[in-house]
Design a protein around this motif. Structure first.
Motif, PDB file in Angstrom:
ATOM      1  N   ARG A 171       0.827  -1.211   0.000  1.00 56.18           N
ATOM      2  CA  ARG A 171       0.000   0.000   0.000  1.00 56.18           C
ATOM      3  C   ARG A 171       0.864   1.265   0.000  1.00 56.18           C
ATOM      4  NH1 ARG A 171      -5.222  -0.645   0.396  1.00 56.18           N
ATOM      5  NH2 ARG A 171      -6.077  -2.658   1.041  1.00 56.18           N
ATOM      6  N   GLU A 172       1.956   1.234   0.730  1.00 57.62           N
ATOM      7  CA  GLU A 172       2.837   2.403   0.769  1.00 57.62           C
ATOM      8  C   GLU A 172       3.408   2.707  -0.617  1.00 57.62           C
ATOM      9  OE1 GLU A 172       7.060   3.921   2.752  1.00 57.62           O
ATOM     10  OE2 GLU A 172       6.477   1.809   2.862  1.00 57.62           O
ATOM     11  N   ILE A 173       3.958   1.686  -1.277  1.00 59.80           N
ATOM     12  CA  ILE A 173       4.577   1.895  -2.587  1.00 59.80           C
ATOM     13  C   ILE A 173       3.527   2.322  -3.605  1.00 59.80           C
ATOM     14  CG2 ILE A 173       5.857   0.820  -4.468  1.00 59.80           C
ATOM     15  CD1 ILE A 173       7.468   1.342  -1.883  1.00 59.80           C
ATOM     16  N   HIS A 174       2.394   1.664  -3.590  1.00 61.87           N
ATOM     17  CA  HIS A 174       1.322   2.044  -4.512  1.00 61.87           C
ATOM     18  C   HIS A 174       0.887   3.482  -4.263  1.00 61.87           C
ATOM     19  CE1 HIS A 174      -2.703   2.153  -6.343  1.00 61.87           C
ATOM     20  NE2 HIS A 174      -2.292   1.181  -7.122  1.00 61.87           N
ATOM     21  N   GLY A 175       0.787   3.873  -3.004  1.00 60.67           N
ATOM     22  CA  GLY A 175       0.383   5.237  -2.681  1.00 60.67           C
ATOM     23  C   GLY A 175       1.370   6.283  -3.165  1.00 60.67           C
ATOM     24  N   ILE A 176       2.652   5.987  -3.090  1.00 60.17           N
ATOM     25  CA  ILE A 176       3.666   6.924  -3.584  1.00 60.17           C
ATOM     26  C   ILE A 176       3.537   7.096  -5.095  1.00 60.17           C
ATOM     27  CG2 ILE A 176       6.150   7.277  -3.916  1.00 60.17           C
ATOM     28  CD1 ILE A 176       6.537   5.802  -1.211  1.00 60.17           C
ATOM     29  N   VAL A 177       3.376   5.986  -5.812  1.00 64.03           N
ATOM     30  CA  VAL A 177       3.254   6.061  -7.272  1.00 64.03           C
ATOM     31  C   VAL A 177       1.971   6.784  -7.660  1.00 64.03           C
ATOM     32  CG1 VAL A 177       3.037   4.701  -9.387  1.00 64.03           C
ATOM     33  CG2 VAL A 177       4.652   3.993  -7.615  1.00 64.03           C
ATOM     34  N   ARG A 178       0.892   6.513  -6.941  1.00 66.13           N
ATOM     35  CA  ARG A 178      -0.356   7.198  -7.253  1.00 66.13           C
ATOM     36  C   ARG A 178      -0.222   8.707  -7.058  1.00 66.13           C
ATOM     37  NH1 ARG A 178      -6.487   6.301  -4.729  1.00 66.13           N
ATOM     38  NH2 ARG A 178      -7.276   8.301  -5.441  1.00 66.13           N
ATOM     39  N   GLU A 179       0.411   9.117  -5.979  1.00 67.72           N
ATOM     40  CA  GLU A 179       0.574  10.556  -5.729  1.00 67.72           C
ATOM     41  C   GLU A 179       1.474  11.186  -6.788  1.00 67.72           C
ATOM     42  OE1 GLU A 179       0.204  14.321  -4.040  1.00 67.72           O
ATOM     43  OE2 GLU A 179      -0.995  12.493  -3.754  1.00 67.72           O
ATOM     44  N   ALA A 180       2.536  10.483  -7.195  1.00 68.33           N
ATOM     45  CA  ALA A 180       3.414  11.003  -8.250  1.00 68.33           C
ATOM     46  C   ALA A 180       2.637  11.175  -9.545  1.00 68.33           C
ATOM     47  CB  ALA A 180       4.595  10.062  -8.454  1.00 68.33           C
ATOM     48  N   ASN A 181       1.790  10.200  -9.860  1.00 63.18           N
ATOM     49  CA  ASN A 181       0.945  10.285 -11.054  1.00 63.18           C
ATOM     50  C   ASN A 181       0.019  11.497 -10.980  1.00 63.18           C
ATOM     51  OD1 ASN A 181      -1.945   9.704 -12.081  1.00 63.18           O
ATOM     52  ND2 ASN A 181      -0.752   8.279 -13.322  1.00 63.18           N
ATOM     53  N   GLU A 182      -0.645  11.673  -9.859  1.00 65.35           N
ATOM     54  CA  GLU A 182      -1.609  12.761  -9.720  1.00 65.35           C
ATOM     55  C   GLU A 182      -0.928  14.124  -9.766  1.00 65.35           C
ATOM     56  OE1 GLU A 182      -3.835  11.943  -6.191  1.00 65.35           O
ATOM     57  OE2 GLU A 182      -5.031  10.364  -7.153  1.00 65.35           O
ATOM     58  N   ARG A 183       0.226  14.247  -9.122  1.00 68.18           N
ATOM     59  CA  ARG A 183       0.944  15.525  -9.143  1.00 68.18           C
ATOM     60  C   ARG A 183       1.350  15.903 -10.560  1.00 68.18           C
ATOM     61  NH1 ARG A 183       4.503  16.787  -3.834  1.00 68.18           N
ATOM     62  NH2 ARG A 183       3.003  16.014  -2.274  1.00 68.18           N
ATOM     63  N   ALA A 184       1.878  14.926 -11.287  1.00 64.02           N
ATOM     64  CA  ALA A 184       2.291  15.220 -12.657  1.00 64.02           C
ATOM     65  C   ALA A 184       1.084  15.530 -13.535  1.00 64.02           C
ATOM     66  CB  ALA A 184       3.077  14.049 -13.226  1.00 64.02           C
ATOM     67  N   SER A 185       0.011  14.760 -13.384  1.00 59.52           N
ATOM     68  CA  SER A 185      -1.167  14.935 -14.242  1.00 59.52           C
ATOM     69  C   SER A 185      -1.785  16.314 -14.083  1.00 59.52           C
ATOM     70  CB  SER A 185      -2.208  13.853 -13.932  1.00 59.52           C
ATOM     71  OG  SER A 185      -1.713  12.566 -14.272  1.00 59.52           O
ATOM     72  N   ARG A 186      -1.771  16.852 -12.879  1.00 59.17           N
ATOM     73  CA  ARG A 186      -2.396  18.161 -12.676  1.00 59.17           C
ATOM     74  C   ARG A 186      -1.425  19.328 -12.848  1.00 59.17           C
ATOM     75  NH1 ARG A 186      -2.564  16.265  -7.038  1.00 59.17           N
ATOM     76  NH2 ARG A 186      -0.979  17.373  -5.812  1.00 59.17           N
ATOM     77  N   THR A 187      -0.119  19.040 -12.925  1.00 58.70           N
ATOM     78  CA  THR A 187       0.882  20.101 -12.961  1.00 58.70           C
ATOM     79  C   THR A 187       1.413  20.390 -14.351  1.00 58.70           C
ATOM     80  OG1 THR A 187       1.577  19.575 -10.697  1.00 58.70           O
ATOM     81  CG2 THR A 187       3.115  20.850 -12.039  1.00 58.70           C
ATOM     82  N   ILE A 188       1.562  19.363 -15.189  1.00 57.25           N
ATOM     83  CA  ILE A 188       2.201  19.587 -16.487  1.00 57.25           C
ATOM     84  C   ILE A 188       1.353  20.523 -17.344  1.00 57.25           C
ATOM     85  CG2 ILE A 188       3.419  17.385 -16.464  1.00 57.25           C
ATOM     86  CD1 ILE A 188       1.349  16.362 -18.482  1.00 57.25           C
ATOM     87  N   ARG A 189       2.042  21.327 -18.125  1.00 62.29           N
ATOM     88  CA  ARG A 189       1.404  22.317 -18.980  1.00 62.29           C
ATOM     89  C   ARG A 189       2.105  22.364 -20.332  1.00 62.29           C
ATOM     90  NH1 ARG A 189      -1.545  21.969 -15.351  1.00 62.29           N
ATOM     91  NH2 ARG A 189      -2.587  23.583 -14.081  1.00 62.29           N
ATOM     92  N   ALA A 190       1.365  22.742 -21.349  1.00 61.65           N
ATOM     93  CA  ALA A 190       1.991  23.030 -22.636  1.00 61.65           C
ATOM     94  C   ALA A 190       3.018  24.131 -22.430  1.00 61.65           C
ATOM     95  CB  ALA A 190       0.942  23.466 -23.643  1.00 61.65           C
ATOM     96  N   GLY A 191       4.142  24.012 -23.097  1.00 62.07           N
ATOM     97  CA  GLY A 191       5.219  24.983 -22.962  1.00 62.07           C
ATOM     98  C   GLY A 191       6.316  24.532 -22.016  1.00 62.07           C
ATOM     99  N   MET A 192       6.018  23.591 -21.123  1.00 62.23           N
ATOM    100  CA  MET A 192       7.056  23.031 -20.258  1.00 62.23           C
ATOM    101  C   MET A 192       8.018  22.194 -21.094  1.00 62.23           C
ATOM    102  SD  MET A 192       4.947  21.660 -16.898  1.00 62.23           S
ATOM    103  CE  MET A 192       6.445  21.154 -16.029  1.00 62.23           C
ATOM    104  N   ARG A 193       9.268  22.174 -20.692  1.00 67.26           N
ATOM    105  CA  ARG A 193      10.197  21.224 -21.293  1.00 67.26           C
ATOM    106  C   ARG A 193       9.846  19.818 -20.816  1.00 67.26           C
ATOM    107  NH1 ARG A 193      16.070  23.244 -19.754  1.00 67.26           N
ATOM    108  NH2 ARG A 193      15.037  23.236 -17.717  1.00 67.26           N
TER     109      ARG A 193
END
Length: 232
Positions: A116-138
């Motif tokens: 559960r810990e490892i899955h939770g870390i990957v899920r949070e990494a996925n969610e952070r990237a999904s809501r943060t990335i924008r057009a124009g970013m490298r």
């Protein structure tokens, strides 16, 4: 480069492919059982994909269980699924010639606290990237959003591949979201967000979604649950 930016018709087809993939997975997981081989699970899922309307398979379906889930590019094998295994499934669907690409990681039976810990870390990494990335970013800066979080949690060395890639007529297209990607991500691209943690001899977790980069932000196109689902 012309294929990096999707118009409304192309986007609609990718969304349709994503819905097909999710419908198939929802149906198939009810048939997964302890003792089935990875190849048998692959067959169940691929039949469900055809039944749901997929025109084909954009790449060979990956079903990796137990310690084999630590192989990011595993091929489905004759290994029989056992209680306590991670079950990593990476697959896609095709609609109107356009692809969707989805990964979810399940646990067969009761998940441990460590799983559960490892899955939770990957899920949070996925969610952070999904809501943060924008057009124009490298591409490298997009990759760093998820990678930085995983590194902060002490598992940086266990995330060995890039964060994602473009998707469209082919399952791997430009742009790249990787540590070495200097190019900017164009508006109206559809990219995968697929962080993972892989520990040899123990197992691995990957959660992958398809994300559309709108003019004013990002929109996740894949909706299948990212919770840790216990099956079997």
């Amino acid at each position: 480069a012309l294929r990096e930016q999707k118009d409304e018709d192309e986007l609609a087809l990718i969304i349709r492919a994503a819905r097909i993939a999710e419908t198939a997975l929802e149906k198939a997981i009810g048939e997964f059982r302890v003792g089935m081989t990875e190849l048998e699970i692959t067959g169940v899922l691929e039949r469900a994909l055809r039944d749901a309307g997929s025109e084909g398979f954009p790449f060979p379906t990956i079903v990796a269980s137990g310690e084999r889930s630590a192989l990011p590019h595993a091929r489905s094998s004759e290994r029989a699924v056992q209680h306590g295994d991670f079950l990593l499934i990476d697959f896609g669907a095709v609609a109107g010639g356009y692809c969707a690409d989805v990964t979810r990681t399940f646990v067969v039976g009761k998940a441990t606290d460590e799983q559960r810990e490892i899955h939770g870390i990957v899920r949070e990494a996925n969610e952070r990237a999904s809501r943060t990335i924008r057009a124009g970013m490298r591409g490298r800066d997009a990759d760093a959003v998820a990678r930085g979080y995983i590194e902060d949690r002490g598992f940086g060395n266990a995330f060995g591949h890039s964060l994602g890639h473009g998707i469209g007529i082919e399952v791997h297209e430009a742009p790249r979201l990787a540590r070495t990607a200097e190019a900017s991500i164009p508006p109206h691209a559809v990219v995968t967000i697929e962080p993972g943690i892989y520990r040899p001899g123990w197992g691995g977790v990957r959660i992958e979604d398809d994300v559309f980069l709108e003019d004013a932000g990002s929109r996740v196109l894949t909706a299948f649950s990212r919770d840790l689902i216990e099956i079997g």
